[in-house]
Enzyme design. Structure first.
Site, PDB file in Angstrom:
ATOM      1  N   HIS A   1      35.481  21.011  56.652  1.00 50.65           N
ATOM      2  CA  HIS A   1      34.406  21.579  55.195  1.00 50.65           C
ATOM      3  C   HIS A   1      34.708  20.824  54.184  1.00 50.65           C
ATOM      4  O   HIS A   1      34.217  20.900  53.299  1.00 50.65           O
ATOM      5  CB  HIS A   1      34.843  23.093  54.872  1.00 50.65           C
ATOM      6  CG  HIS A   1      34.899  23.620  54.007  1.00 50.65           C
ATOM      7  ND1 HIS A   1      33.225  23.632  53.556  1.00 50.65           N
ATOM      8  CD2 HIS A   1      35.545  23.713  52.866  1.00 50.65           C
ATOM      9  CE1 HIS A   1      32.986  24.758  52.265  1.00 50.65           C
ATOM     10  NE2 HIS A   1      34.248  24.397  52.019  1.00 50.65           N
TER      11      HIS A   1
ATOM     12  N   ASP B   1      14.253   0.659  35.684  1.00 55.38           N
ATOM     13  CA  ASP B   1      15.006   0.924  37.301  1.00 55.38           C
ATOM     14  C   ASP B   1      16.563   0.667  36.872  1.00 55.38           C
ATOM     15  O   ASP B   1      17.064   0.304  35.955  1.00 55.38           O
ATOM     16  CB  ASP B   1      14.353   0.368  38.455  1.00 55.38           C
ATOM     17  CG  ASP B   1      14.420   0.395  39.794  1.00 55.38           C
ATOM     18  OD1 ASP B   1      15.827   0.882  40.240  1.00 55.38           O
ATOM     19  OD2 ASP B   1      13.960   0.574  40.632  1.00 55.38           O
TER      20      ASP B   1
ATOM     21  N   TRP C   1      41.558  18.262  54.452  1.00 57.21           N
ATOM     22  CA  TRP C   1      41.030  17.305  54.033  1.00 57.21           C
ATOM     23  C   TRP C   1      42.234  15.912  53.237  1.00 57.21           C
ATOM     24  O   TRP C   1      41.495  14.839  52.891  1.00 57.21           O
ATOM     25  CB  TRP C   1      39.523  17.255  53.420  1.00 57.21           C
ATOM     26  CG  TRP C   1      40.140  18.105  51.173  1.00 57.21           C
ATOM     27  CD1 TRP C   1      41.123  18.609  50.963  1.00 57.21           C
ATOM     28  CD2 TRP C   1      41.167  17.163  50.159  1.00 57.21           C
ATOM     29  NE1 TRP C   1      40.991  18.968  49.947  1.00 57.21           N
ATOM     30  CE2 TRP C   1      40.502  17.496  49.258  1.00 57.21           C
ATOM     31  CE3 TRP C   1      39.718  15.996  49.925  1.00 57.21           C
ATOM     32  CZ2 TRP C   1      41.225  17.126  47.630  1.00 57.21           C
ATOM     33  CZ3 TRP C   1      40.343  15.617  48.827  1.00 57.21           C
ATOM     34  CH2 TRP C   1      40.414  15.962  47.834  1.00 57.21           C
TER      35      TRP C   1
ATOM     36  N   SER D   1      30.491   2.420  49.147  1.00 61.33           N
ATOM     37  CA  SER D   1      29.600   3.335  48.406  1.00 61.33           C
ATOM     38  C   SER D   1      29.861   3.386  47.486  1.00 61.33           C
ATOM     39  O   SER D   1      29.132   3.322  46.028  1.00 61.33           O
ATOM     40  CB  SER D   1      28.508   4.329  49.854  1.00 61.33           C
ATOM     41  OG  SER D   1      28.278   5.284  48.577  1.00 61.33           O
ATOM     42  N   SER D   2      30.598   4.493  46.077  1.00 60.41           N
ATOM     43  CA  SER D   2      30.787   4.968  45.388  1.00 60.41           C
ATOM     44  C   SER D   2      30.952   4.179  44.531  1.00 60.41           C
ATOM     45  O   SER D   2      30.858   4.657  43.022  1.00 60.41           O
ATOM     46  CB  SER D   2      31.922   5.603  45.484  1.00 60.41           C
ATOM     47  OG  SER D   2      31.618   6.924  46.410  1.00 60.41           O
TER      48      SER D   2
ATOM     49  N   HIS E   1      43.590  13.437  41.651  1.00 63.25           N
ATOM     50  CA  HIS E   1      43.763  14.055  40.723  1.00 63.25           C
ATOM     51  C   HIS E   1      41.976  13.732  39.689  1.00 63.25           C
ATOM     52  O   HIS E   1      41.068  14.582  39.049  1.00 63.25           O
ATOM     53  CB  HIS E   1      44.250  14.147  39.952  1.00 63.25           C
ATOM     54  CG  HIS E   1      44.206  15.408  38.701  1.00 63.25           C
ATOM     55  ND1 HIS E   1      44.301  16.374  38.707  1.00 63.25           N
ATOM     56  CD2 HIS E   1      43.947  16.273  36.832  1.00 63.25           C
ATOM     57  CE1 HIS E   1      43.998  17.924  38.291  1.00 63.25           C
ATOM     58  NE2 HIS E   1      44.129  17.207  36.910  1.00 63.25           N
TER      59      HIS E   1
ATOM     60  N   GLU F   1      39.796  12.621  40.904  1.00 66.38           N
ATOM     61  CA  GLU F   1      38.436  12.590  41.542  1.00 66.38           C
ATOM     62  C   GLU F   1      38.118  14.245  41.329  1.00 66.38           C
ATOM     63  O   GLU F   1      36.727  14.676  41.548  1.00 66.38           O
ATOM     64  CB  GLU F   1      39.023  13.088  43.175  1.00 66.38           C
ATOM     65  CG  GLU F   1      37.877  13.365  44.473  1.00 66.38           C
ATOM     66  CD  GLU F   1      36.813  12.775  44.072  1.00 66.38           C
ATOM     67  OE1 GLU F   1      36.773  11.492  44.022  1.00 66.38           O
ATOM     68  OE2 GLU F   1      35.603  12.847  44.913  1.00 66.38           O
TER      69      GLU F   1
ATOM     70  N   TYR G   1      38.018  15.254  38.480  1.00 62.75           N
ATOM     71  CA  TYR G   1      36.843  15.363  37.469  1.00 62.75           C
ATOM     72  C   TYR G   1      35.344  14.001  37.594  1.00 62.75           C
ATOM     73  O   TYR G   1      34.495  14.510  36.709  1.00 62.75           O
ATOM     74  CB  TYR G   1      37.693  14.317  36.165  1.00 62.75           C
ATOM     75  CG  TYR G   1      38.463  15.020  35.554  1.00 62.75           C
ATOM     76  CD1 TYR G   1      38.687  16.856  34.741  1.00 62.75           C
ATOM     77  CD2 TYR G   1      40.735  15.385  36.299  1.00 62.75           C
ATOM     78  CE1 TYR G   1      39.489  17.520  34.404  1.00 62.75           C
ATOM     79  CE2 TYR G   1      40.889  16.591  36.271  1.00 62.75           C
ATOM     80  CZ  TYR G   1      40.767  17.284  35.297  1.00 62.75           C
ATOM     81  OH  TYR G   1      41.518  18.474  34.651  1.00 62.75           O
TER      82      TYR G   1
ATOM     83  N   SER H   1      25.094  19.832  29.624  1.00 59.60           N
ATOM     84  CA  SER H   1      25.544  19.461  27.985  1.00 59.60           C
ATOM     85  C   SER H   1      23.433  19.194  28.008  1.00 59.60           C
ATOM     86  O   SER H   1      23.081  19.162  26.565  1.00 59.60           O
ATOM     87  CB  SER H   1      25.836  18.161  27.579  1.00 59.60           C
ATOM     88  OG  SER H   1      27.271  19.028  27.892  1.00 59.60           O
TER      89      SER H   1
ATOM     90  N   HIS I   1      50.772  17.338  39.635  1.00 53.63           N
ATOM     91  CA  HIS I   1      50.233  18.948  39.203  1.00 53.63           C
ATOM     92  C   HIS I   1      50.658  19.177  41.284  1.00 53.63           C
ATOM     93  O   HIS I   1      50.757  20.651  41.125  1.00 53.63           O
ATOM     94  CB  HIS I   1      49.707  19.338  38.105  1.00 53.63           C
ATOM     95  CG  HIS I   1      48.764  19.083  37.839  1.00 53.63           C
ATOM     96  ND1 HIS I   1      48.379  18.651  37.433  1.00 53.63           N
ATOM     97  CD2 HIS I   1      48.104  19.168  39.268  1.00 53.63           C
ATOM     98  CE1 HIS I   1      47.035  18.887  36.865  1.00 53.63           C
ATOM     99  NE2 HIS I   1      46.901  19.180  38.872  1.00 53.63           N
ATOM    100  N   HIS I   2      49.584  18.725  41.088  1.00 51.18           N
ATOM    101  CA  HIS I   2      49.270  19.594  42.982  1.00 51.18           C
ATOM    102  C   HIS I   2      50.936  19.465  44.250  1.00 51.18           C
ATOM    103  O   HIS I   2      50.539  19.650  45.182  1.00 51.18           O
ATOM    104  CB  HIS I   2      48.632  18.019  43.294  1.00 51.18           C
ATOM    105  CG  HIS I   2      47.271  18.132  43.020  1.00 51.18           C
ATOM    106  ND1 HIS I   2      46.035  18.665  43.418  1.00 51.18           N
ATOM    107  CD2 HIS I   2      46.708  17.478  42.240  1.00 51.18           C
ATOM    108  CE1 HIS I   2      45.544  18.783  42.065  1.00 51.18           C
ATOM    109  NE2 HIS I   2      45.560  17.553  41.757  1.00 51.18           N
TER     110      HIS I   2
ATOM    111  N   THR J   1      39.232  20.633  27.462  1.00 51.22           N
ATOM    112  CA  THR J   1      38.135  21.351  28.430  1.00 51.22           C
ATOM    113  C   THR J   1      37.266  22.571  27.485  1.00 51.22           C
ATOM    114  O   THR J   1      36.309  23.238  27.295  1.00 51.22           O
ATOM    115  CB  THR J   1      38.513  21.796  29.427  1.00 51.22           C
ATOM    116  OG1 THR J   1      39.528  20.967  30.573  1.00 51.22           O
ATOM    117  CG2 THR J   1      38.092  22.325  30.632  1.00 51.22           C
TER     118      THR J   1
ATOM    119  N   LYS K   1      35.137  21.826  24.877  1.00 49.17           N
ATOM    120  CA  LYS K   1      34.140  21.789  26.120  1.00 49.17           C
ATOM    121  C   LYS K   1      32.969  23.068  25.640  1.00 49.17           C
ATOM    122  O   LYS K   1      32.008  23.877  25.567  1.00 49.17           O
ATOM    123  CB  LYS K   1      33.763  21.165  27.040  1.00 49.17           C
ATOM    124  CG  LYS K   1      34.435  19.978  27.171  1.00 49.17           C
ATOM    125  CD  LYS K   1      33.271  18.975  28.391  1.00 49.17           C
ATOM    126  CE  LYS K   1      33.473  17.455  28.015  1.00 49.17           C
ATOM    127  NZ  LYS K   1      32.120  16.925  28.054  1.00 49.17           N
TER     128      LYS K   1
ATOM    129  N   ARG L   1      47.632  29.500  52.557  1.00 45.88           N
ATOM    130  CA  ARG L   1      45.504  28.906  52.856  1.00 45.88           C
ATOM    131  C   ARG L   1      45.819  28.397  54.295  1.00 45.88           C
ATOM    132  O   ARG L   1      47.299  27.529  54.186  1.00 45.88           O
ATOM    133  CB  ARG L   1      45.047  27.869  51.859  1.00 45.88           C
ATOM    134  CG  ARG L   1      46.289  26.496  51.640  1.00 45.88           C
ATOM    135  CD  ARG L   1      45.614  25.601  49.921  1.00 45.88           C
ATOM    136  NE  ARG L   1      44.849  25.049  50.372  1.00 45.88           N
ATOM    137  CZ  ARG L   1      44.131  23.829  49.790  1.00 45.88           C
ATOM    138  NH1 ARG L   1      44.976  23.446  49.404  1.00 45.88           N
ATOM    139  NH2 ARG L   1      43.235  22.706  50.385  1.00 45.88           N
TER     140      ARG L   1
END
Lengths: 372, 528
Positions: B79, B108, B144, B171-172, B255, B257, B259, B270, B304-305, B330, B333, B452
């Site tokens: 998932h 293009d 994951w 690809s990315s 991290h 990722e 963002y 926006s 921090h993870h 943040t 924004k 979890r």
């Protein structure tokens, strides 16, 4: 339409909060039972309220705007789109609020790392999927395994009050004493977590990590492994019994007696049937999670023992596999986890159960000889 | 030529490409490729969503009902992987493909053939991930995050996952290089950097993040692969390695990722809010600077993870302070969006509903992020359902709501058809209510201590889990409804005018008809 829906959502939320009065709907952190846990509790409340205040201020403005500054009530759009003063203000003010929050957080963090000078130290080793507590004194050292019966998990029996949060042998500590834990893991990363004490520390294979707690009150406290460690992750709870000093001393004496009688048992001679009976209990506690009670394993991941080459072949290979494991797989080396008697009996059980009829048995003395 | 540059180019354009299936295989058109990205990501979204439905079904009540624990771990792992790499990221690349050229007045993407290849790698990776459920031992079950040593255990599916991650990474990276080159070189005359629509800015910054961190992930999973098969010990203490090093490397990717998945969402929001507030975006320049600050700070907060691994005190203090700092840009924004709405002349079409829902719920996710930044509190909440609630508030009601809002906003331009406003609004309210019922109670579960990634739980957690599952089923069903809304619009929607929204002012609305012609801006518009 919009305001009606907002009222509706509000109604649902209110409905939720009224059922929340029910005791089962616990809304906050567990009741703290140590200074650190109390500090964490207060820290969380502080941040929560700061967030709530900011939220209410910002979203009051938003909702006022949503109601008043809409085309349908005839509001005409203004054209401002910049204000350096405002921009600076809402950069600086949050920054100051953050500094105010960082101050108490730093104080607590410093105390949490203050592990030296404990009153006692327990070495905790995590295995897939159990805990070992070693008091490093008088040979007191034991495994702590989930005691909830499989039938309850499979919904074949009604569930106990402490379903999945109960173990055979809890960690026992004296109240008011600074207990230092040295954590390590045997196979994968686990995490020893006890919310009431404000403790969560990963146990990492190959490294020793430490943490500490001082329980304020006696009682039984429950936590769970908090790092994904495979399929038994949800089934390796942590239970701590906090006793007053006298009860703790009495308990410790009992443990010493157990150690002595276990040593005596190991020297005894056993018949094959006695070993097989003991082996079944060892198998259920240590092996059945993977290889299954019926010895069939899990196709594709866990090999079957029923009819397997090792369990029906020469017993030396079988002993070797149980004692030393198979590197790179979930099969652990049990030499360090189990006693001579336990290893001998579980191998005897595996060789003479299900469809396996090897007819031979392994004596504890054979294992003892191999350990040298 | 001038006349055909922007109008009536349709028929002419269609003559030059194959039709049917081969049109899609060989296409180098940014609109075709954007469409394929969006449909692919929606397909993966449904696959990942089905896995989530199974997870919530198993967690509906205590005890094991539907799946065994090892299968449950496969469900949570896949998932996560499918939603992050298969649904959210490709969806944003789809938006970039459609919108970046049109918003900067380019004909293009700069590298059209590369563009084709970046897309067609995705189905390969997607098939690898889905096929891994059917190999011996089932799909990857180590989360994951793929932490070793757990990920070293396990069967061939883990290798398939590693290869899928490699392919997705390639690809990315190619997609990002394309976006960077396009934005740098192909802006229409007069489209200066600080005149670019904010969506283009956010993608420009996101593309740099991707180019910077995807190679880190690729290297890290390669080390996992060699640890698994070629006798290396990068992450095994027995050979002089360190399992925690994997976590440092993974989160150095992980991290930013986070963002990568939210900055383009900021961009979409926006665009939507000024349109429906009929008022220019408040603090455009500070929005650009805030986006860049968030991106730069995102490289400095990864550990921090990992507060529970037992870092030295000084390291822990640093990561706490750095993480708290992210709250500042943040916050800027959110304040800017609210100020954009302030004294506007708002209407609440479906895109605007999703945008307002985004601001509200994303802010809740931001606040719980602040709570989690405080290491002592994080120690209580790490690896509990509080974290699950937190990242679903930023990823579902954040990234996903922005995607929904963006689809409704641009669908008239893409398809030339209007969606049904009442169906769109129904989809919003179903999603909004379902989402909150599913995820708000998870905050309480986490605070009470429910870990979890567990297939079964203690009785005290039963009530909130039941509520959460009901909400999740409602949310899941609402997304099938979304599919219906979109297909209904494309098949039988009313014809969309060139400018269906009163307040829109970007080039795709002001200079192009609806649907946008197959080839747009052959001659660049001049921006004054």
């Amino acid at each position: 339409m919009m305001s009606k829906l907002i009222r509706m959502v509000g109604g649902v939320m209110l409905g939720l909060s009224s059922v929340a009065a029910n005791a089962a709907y616990q809304l906050n952190l567990q009741t703290p039972n140590s200074t650190i846990a109390t500090q964490i509790y207060n820290l969380h409340m502080l941040i929560l309220w700061v967030c709530v205040v900011i939220f209410v201020v910002v979203f009051s403005a938003l909702f006022y705007s949503l109601l008043k500054h809409r085309k349908s009530v005839g509001h005409k759009a203004a054209h401002f789109h910049e204000s350096t003063t405002v921009e600076i203000a809402w950069t600086v003010i949050p920054f100051i609020i953050l500094i105010v929050m960082a101050f108490p957080a730093t104080k607590t963090m410093i105390q949490m790392r203050d592990t030296p000078n404990p009153d006692m130290t327990v070495k905790v080793t995590a295995y897939q999927w159990k805990w070992e507590y070693d008091y490093q004194k008088d040979g007191v050292k034991y495994m702590s395994v989930l005691s909830t019966p499989q039938d309850q998990i499979d919904n074949k029996a009604p569930k106990d009050e402490h379903y999945l949060l109960e173990v055979d042998n809890p960690l026992v500590v004296p109240v008011g004493k600074k207990v230092r834990l040295l954590l390590q893991a045997n196979d994968v990363i686990h995490s020893w977590s006890m919310p009431a004490f404000g403790v969560k520390q990963d146990a990492i294979p190959g490294f020793i990590k430490d943490t500490w707690f001082r329980a304020d009150r006696t009682g039984t406290y429950r936590g769970q492994c908090s790092e994904l460690c495979g399929k038994g992750h949800g089934f390796m709870p942590i239970v701590v019994e906090v006793k007053d000093q006298a009860d703790y001393d009495k308990w410790f004496e009992e443990q010493k007696t157990k150690v002595a009688s276990a040593a005596a048992d190991a020297g005894k001679e056993y018949t094959a049937d006695e070993l097989k009976a003991k082996g079944e209990a060892v198998f259920t506690a240590n092996c059945a999670a993977c290889h299954q009670a019926n010895g069939k394993g899990i196709p594709g991941t866990i090999p079957a023992l029923d009819g397997s080459k090792i369990a029906t072949g020469p017993k030396d290979a079988h002993i070797n596999r149980v004692m030393n494991g198979k590197p790179g797989t979930a099969m652990a080396a049990f030499a360090a986890q189990l006693s001579d008697l336990e290893i001998a009996s579980v191998i005897t059980y595996e060789r003479n159960s299900w469809g396996n009829h090897d007819g031979d048995f392994v004596a504890p003395s054979e294992i003892k000889a191999l350990r040298k | 030529m001038q006349a055909t540059a922007t109008h009536g180019h349709d028929d002419h354009g269609h003559d030059h490409h194959p039709s049917g299936f081969m049109r899609w295989v060989t296409t180098t058109n940014h609109k075709d490729i954007g469409t394929m990205y969006l449909w692919f990501s929606f397909a993966m979204f449904l696959v990942g969503g089905s896995l989530a439905m199974l997870i919530r079904a198993e967690l509906f009540q205590p005890g094991l009902q539907f799946v065994r624990p090892e299968v449950f771990n496969q469900l949570t792992t896949m998932h996560g992987l499918i939603m992050v790499f298969g649904a959210i990221m490709p969806a944003f690349v789809g938006f970039a493909n459609w919108q970046v050229p049109m918003m900067i007045g380019a004909p293009d993407m700069a590298l059209p053939r590369l563009n084709n290849w970046s897309f067609w790698l995705l189905p390969v990776a997607g098939c690898l991930l889905i096929a891994s459920f059917f190999v011996p031992g089932g799909a990857s079950a180590g989360g994951w995050t793929m932490y070793p040593p757990l990920f070293i255990q396990g069967g061939i599916s883990n290798d398939m996952t590693i290869f899928a991650v490699h392919i997705l990474g390639i690809s990315s990276i190619m997609g990002s290089i394309n976006i960077i080159v396009t934005i740098m070189n192909m802006r229409a005359p007069g489209m200066t950097w600080m005149k670019m629509p904010l969506f283009v800015w956010t993608w420009f910054i996101t593309a740099y993040l991707l180019v910077a961190v995807m190679p880190v992930l690729a290297g890290t999973v390669t080390m996992l692969l060699t640890d698994r098969h070629f006798g290396t010990h990068f992450f095994s203490a027995a050979g002089g390695g360190d399992p925690v090093m994997f976590q440092h490397l993974f989160w150095f990717f992980g991290h930013p990722e986070v963002y990568i998945m939210i900055l383009p969402a900021f961009g979409i929001i926006s665009q939507i809010i000024p349109t429906f507030a009929r008022k220019p975006l408040f603090g455009y320049a500070s929005m650009v600077y805030a986006t860049a600050s968030i991106a730069i700070l995102s490289f400095t907060v990864w550990a921090h993870h990992m507060f529970a691994v037992g870092m030295p005190l000084v390291g822990q203090l640093y990561f706490v302070y750095a993480t708290m700092l992210i709250a500042v840009p943040t916050g800027v924004k959110v304040f800017n969006w609210v100020s954009t709405m302030w004294r506007g002349s708002m209407t609440f079409e479906t895109p605007m509903l999703f945008a307002v829902g985004f601001i509200w719920l994303f802010t809740i996710g931001g606040f719980t992020g602040l709570v989690l930044a405080i290491a002592p509190v994080d120690i209580q909440l790490q690896d509990t359902y509080y974290v699950v609630a937190h990242f679903h508030y930023v990823l579902v009601s954040g990234a996903l709501f922005a995607i929904f809002g963006g689809v409704y906003y641009w669908l008239p331009k893409w398809s030339g058809k209007m969606y049904s406003e009442s169906l769109g609004k129904t989809h919003f309210w179903l999603s909004f209510v379902g989402f909150n019922i599913a995820f708000f109670p998870q905050h309480f579960l986490g605070l009470a201590g429910m870990p979890r990634r567990i297939p079964d739980y203690a009785l005290q957690f039963a009530d909130f889990n039941r509520i959460s599952s009901i909400g999740a089923f409602l949310f899941g069903a609402s997304q099938l409804f979304f599919l219906y809304v979109v297909i209904n619009a494309i098949r039988s929607g009313e014809k969309a005018p060139a400018m269906p929204w009163e307040g829109a002012d970007t080039l795709e609305w002001t200079h192009l008809p609806s649907p946008a012609p197959y080839h747009s801006f052959d001659t660049a518009p001049v921006i004054k």
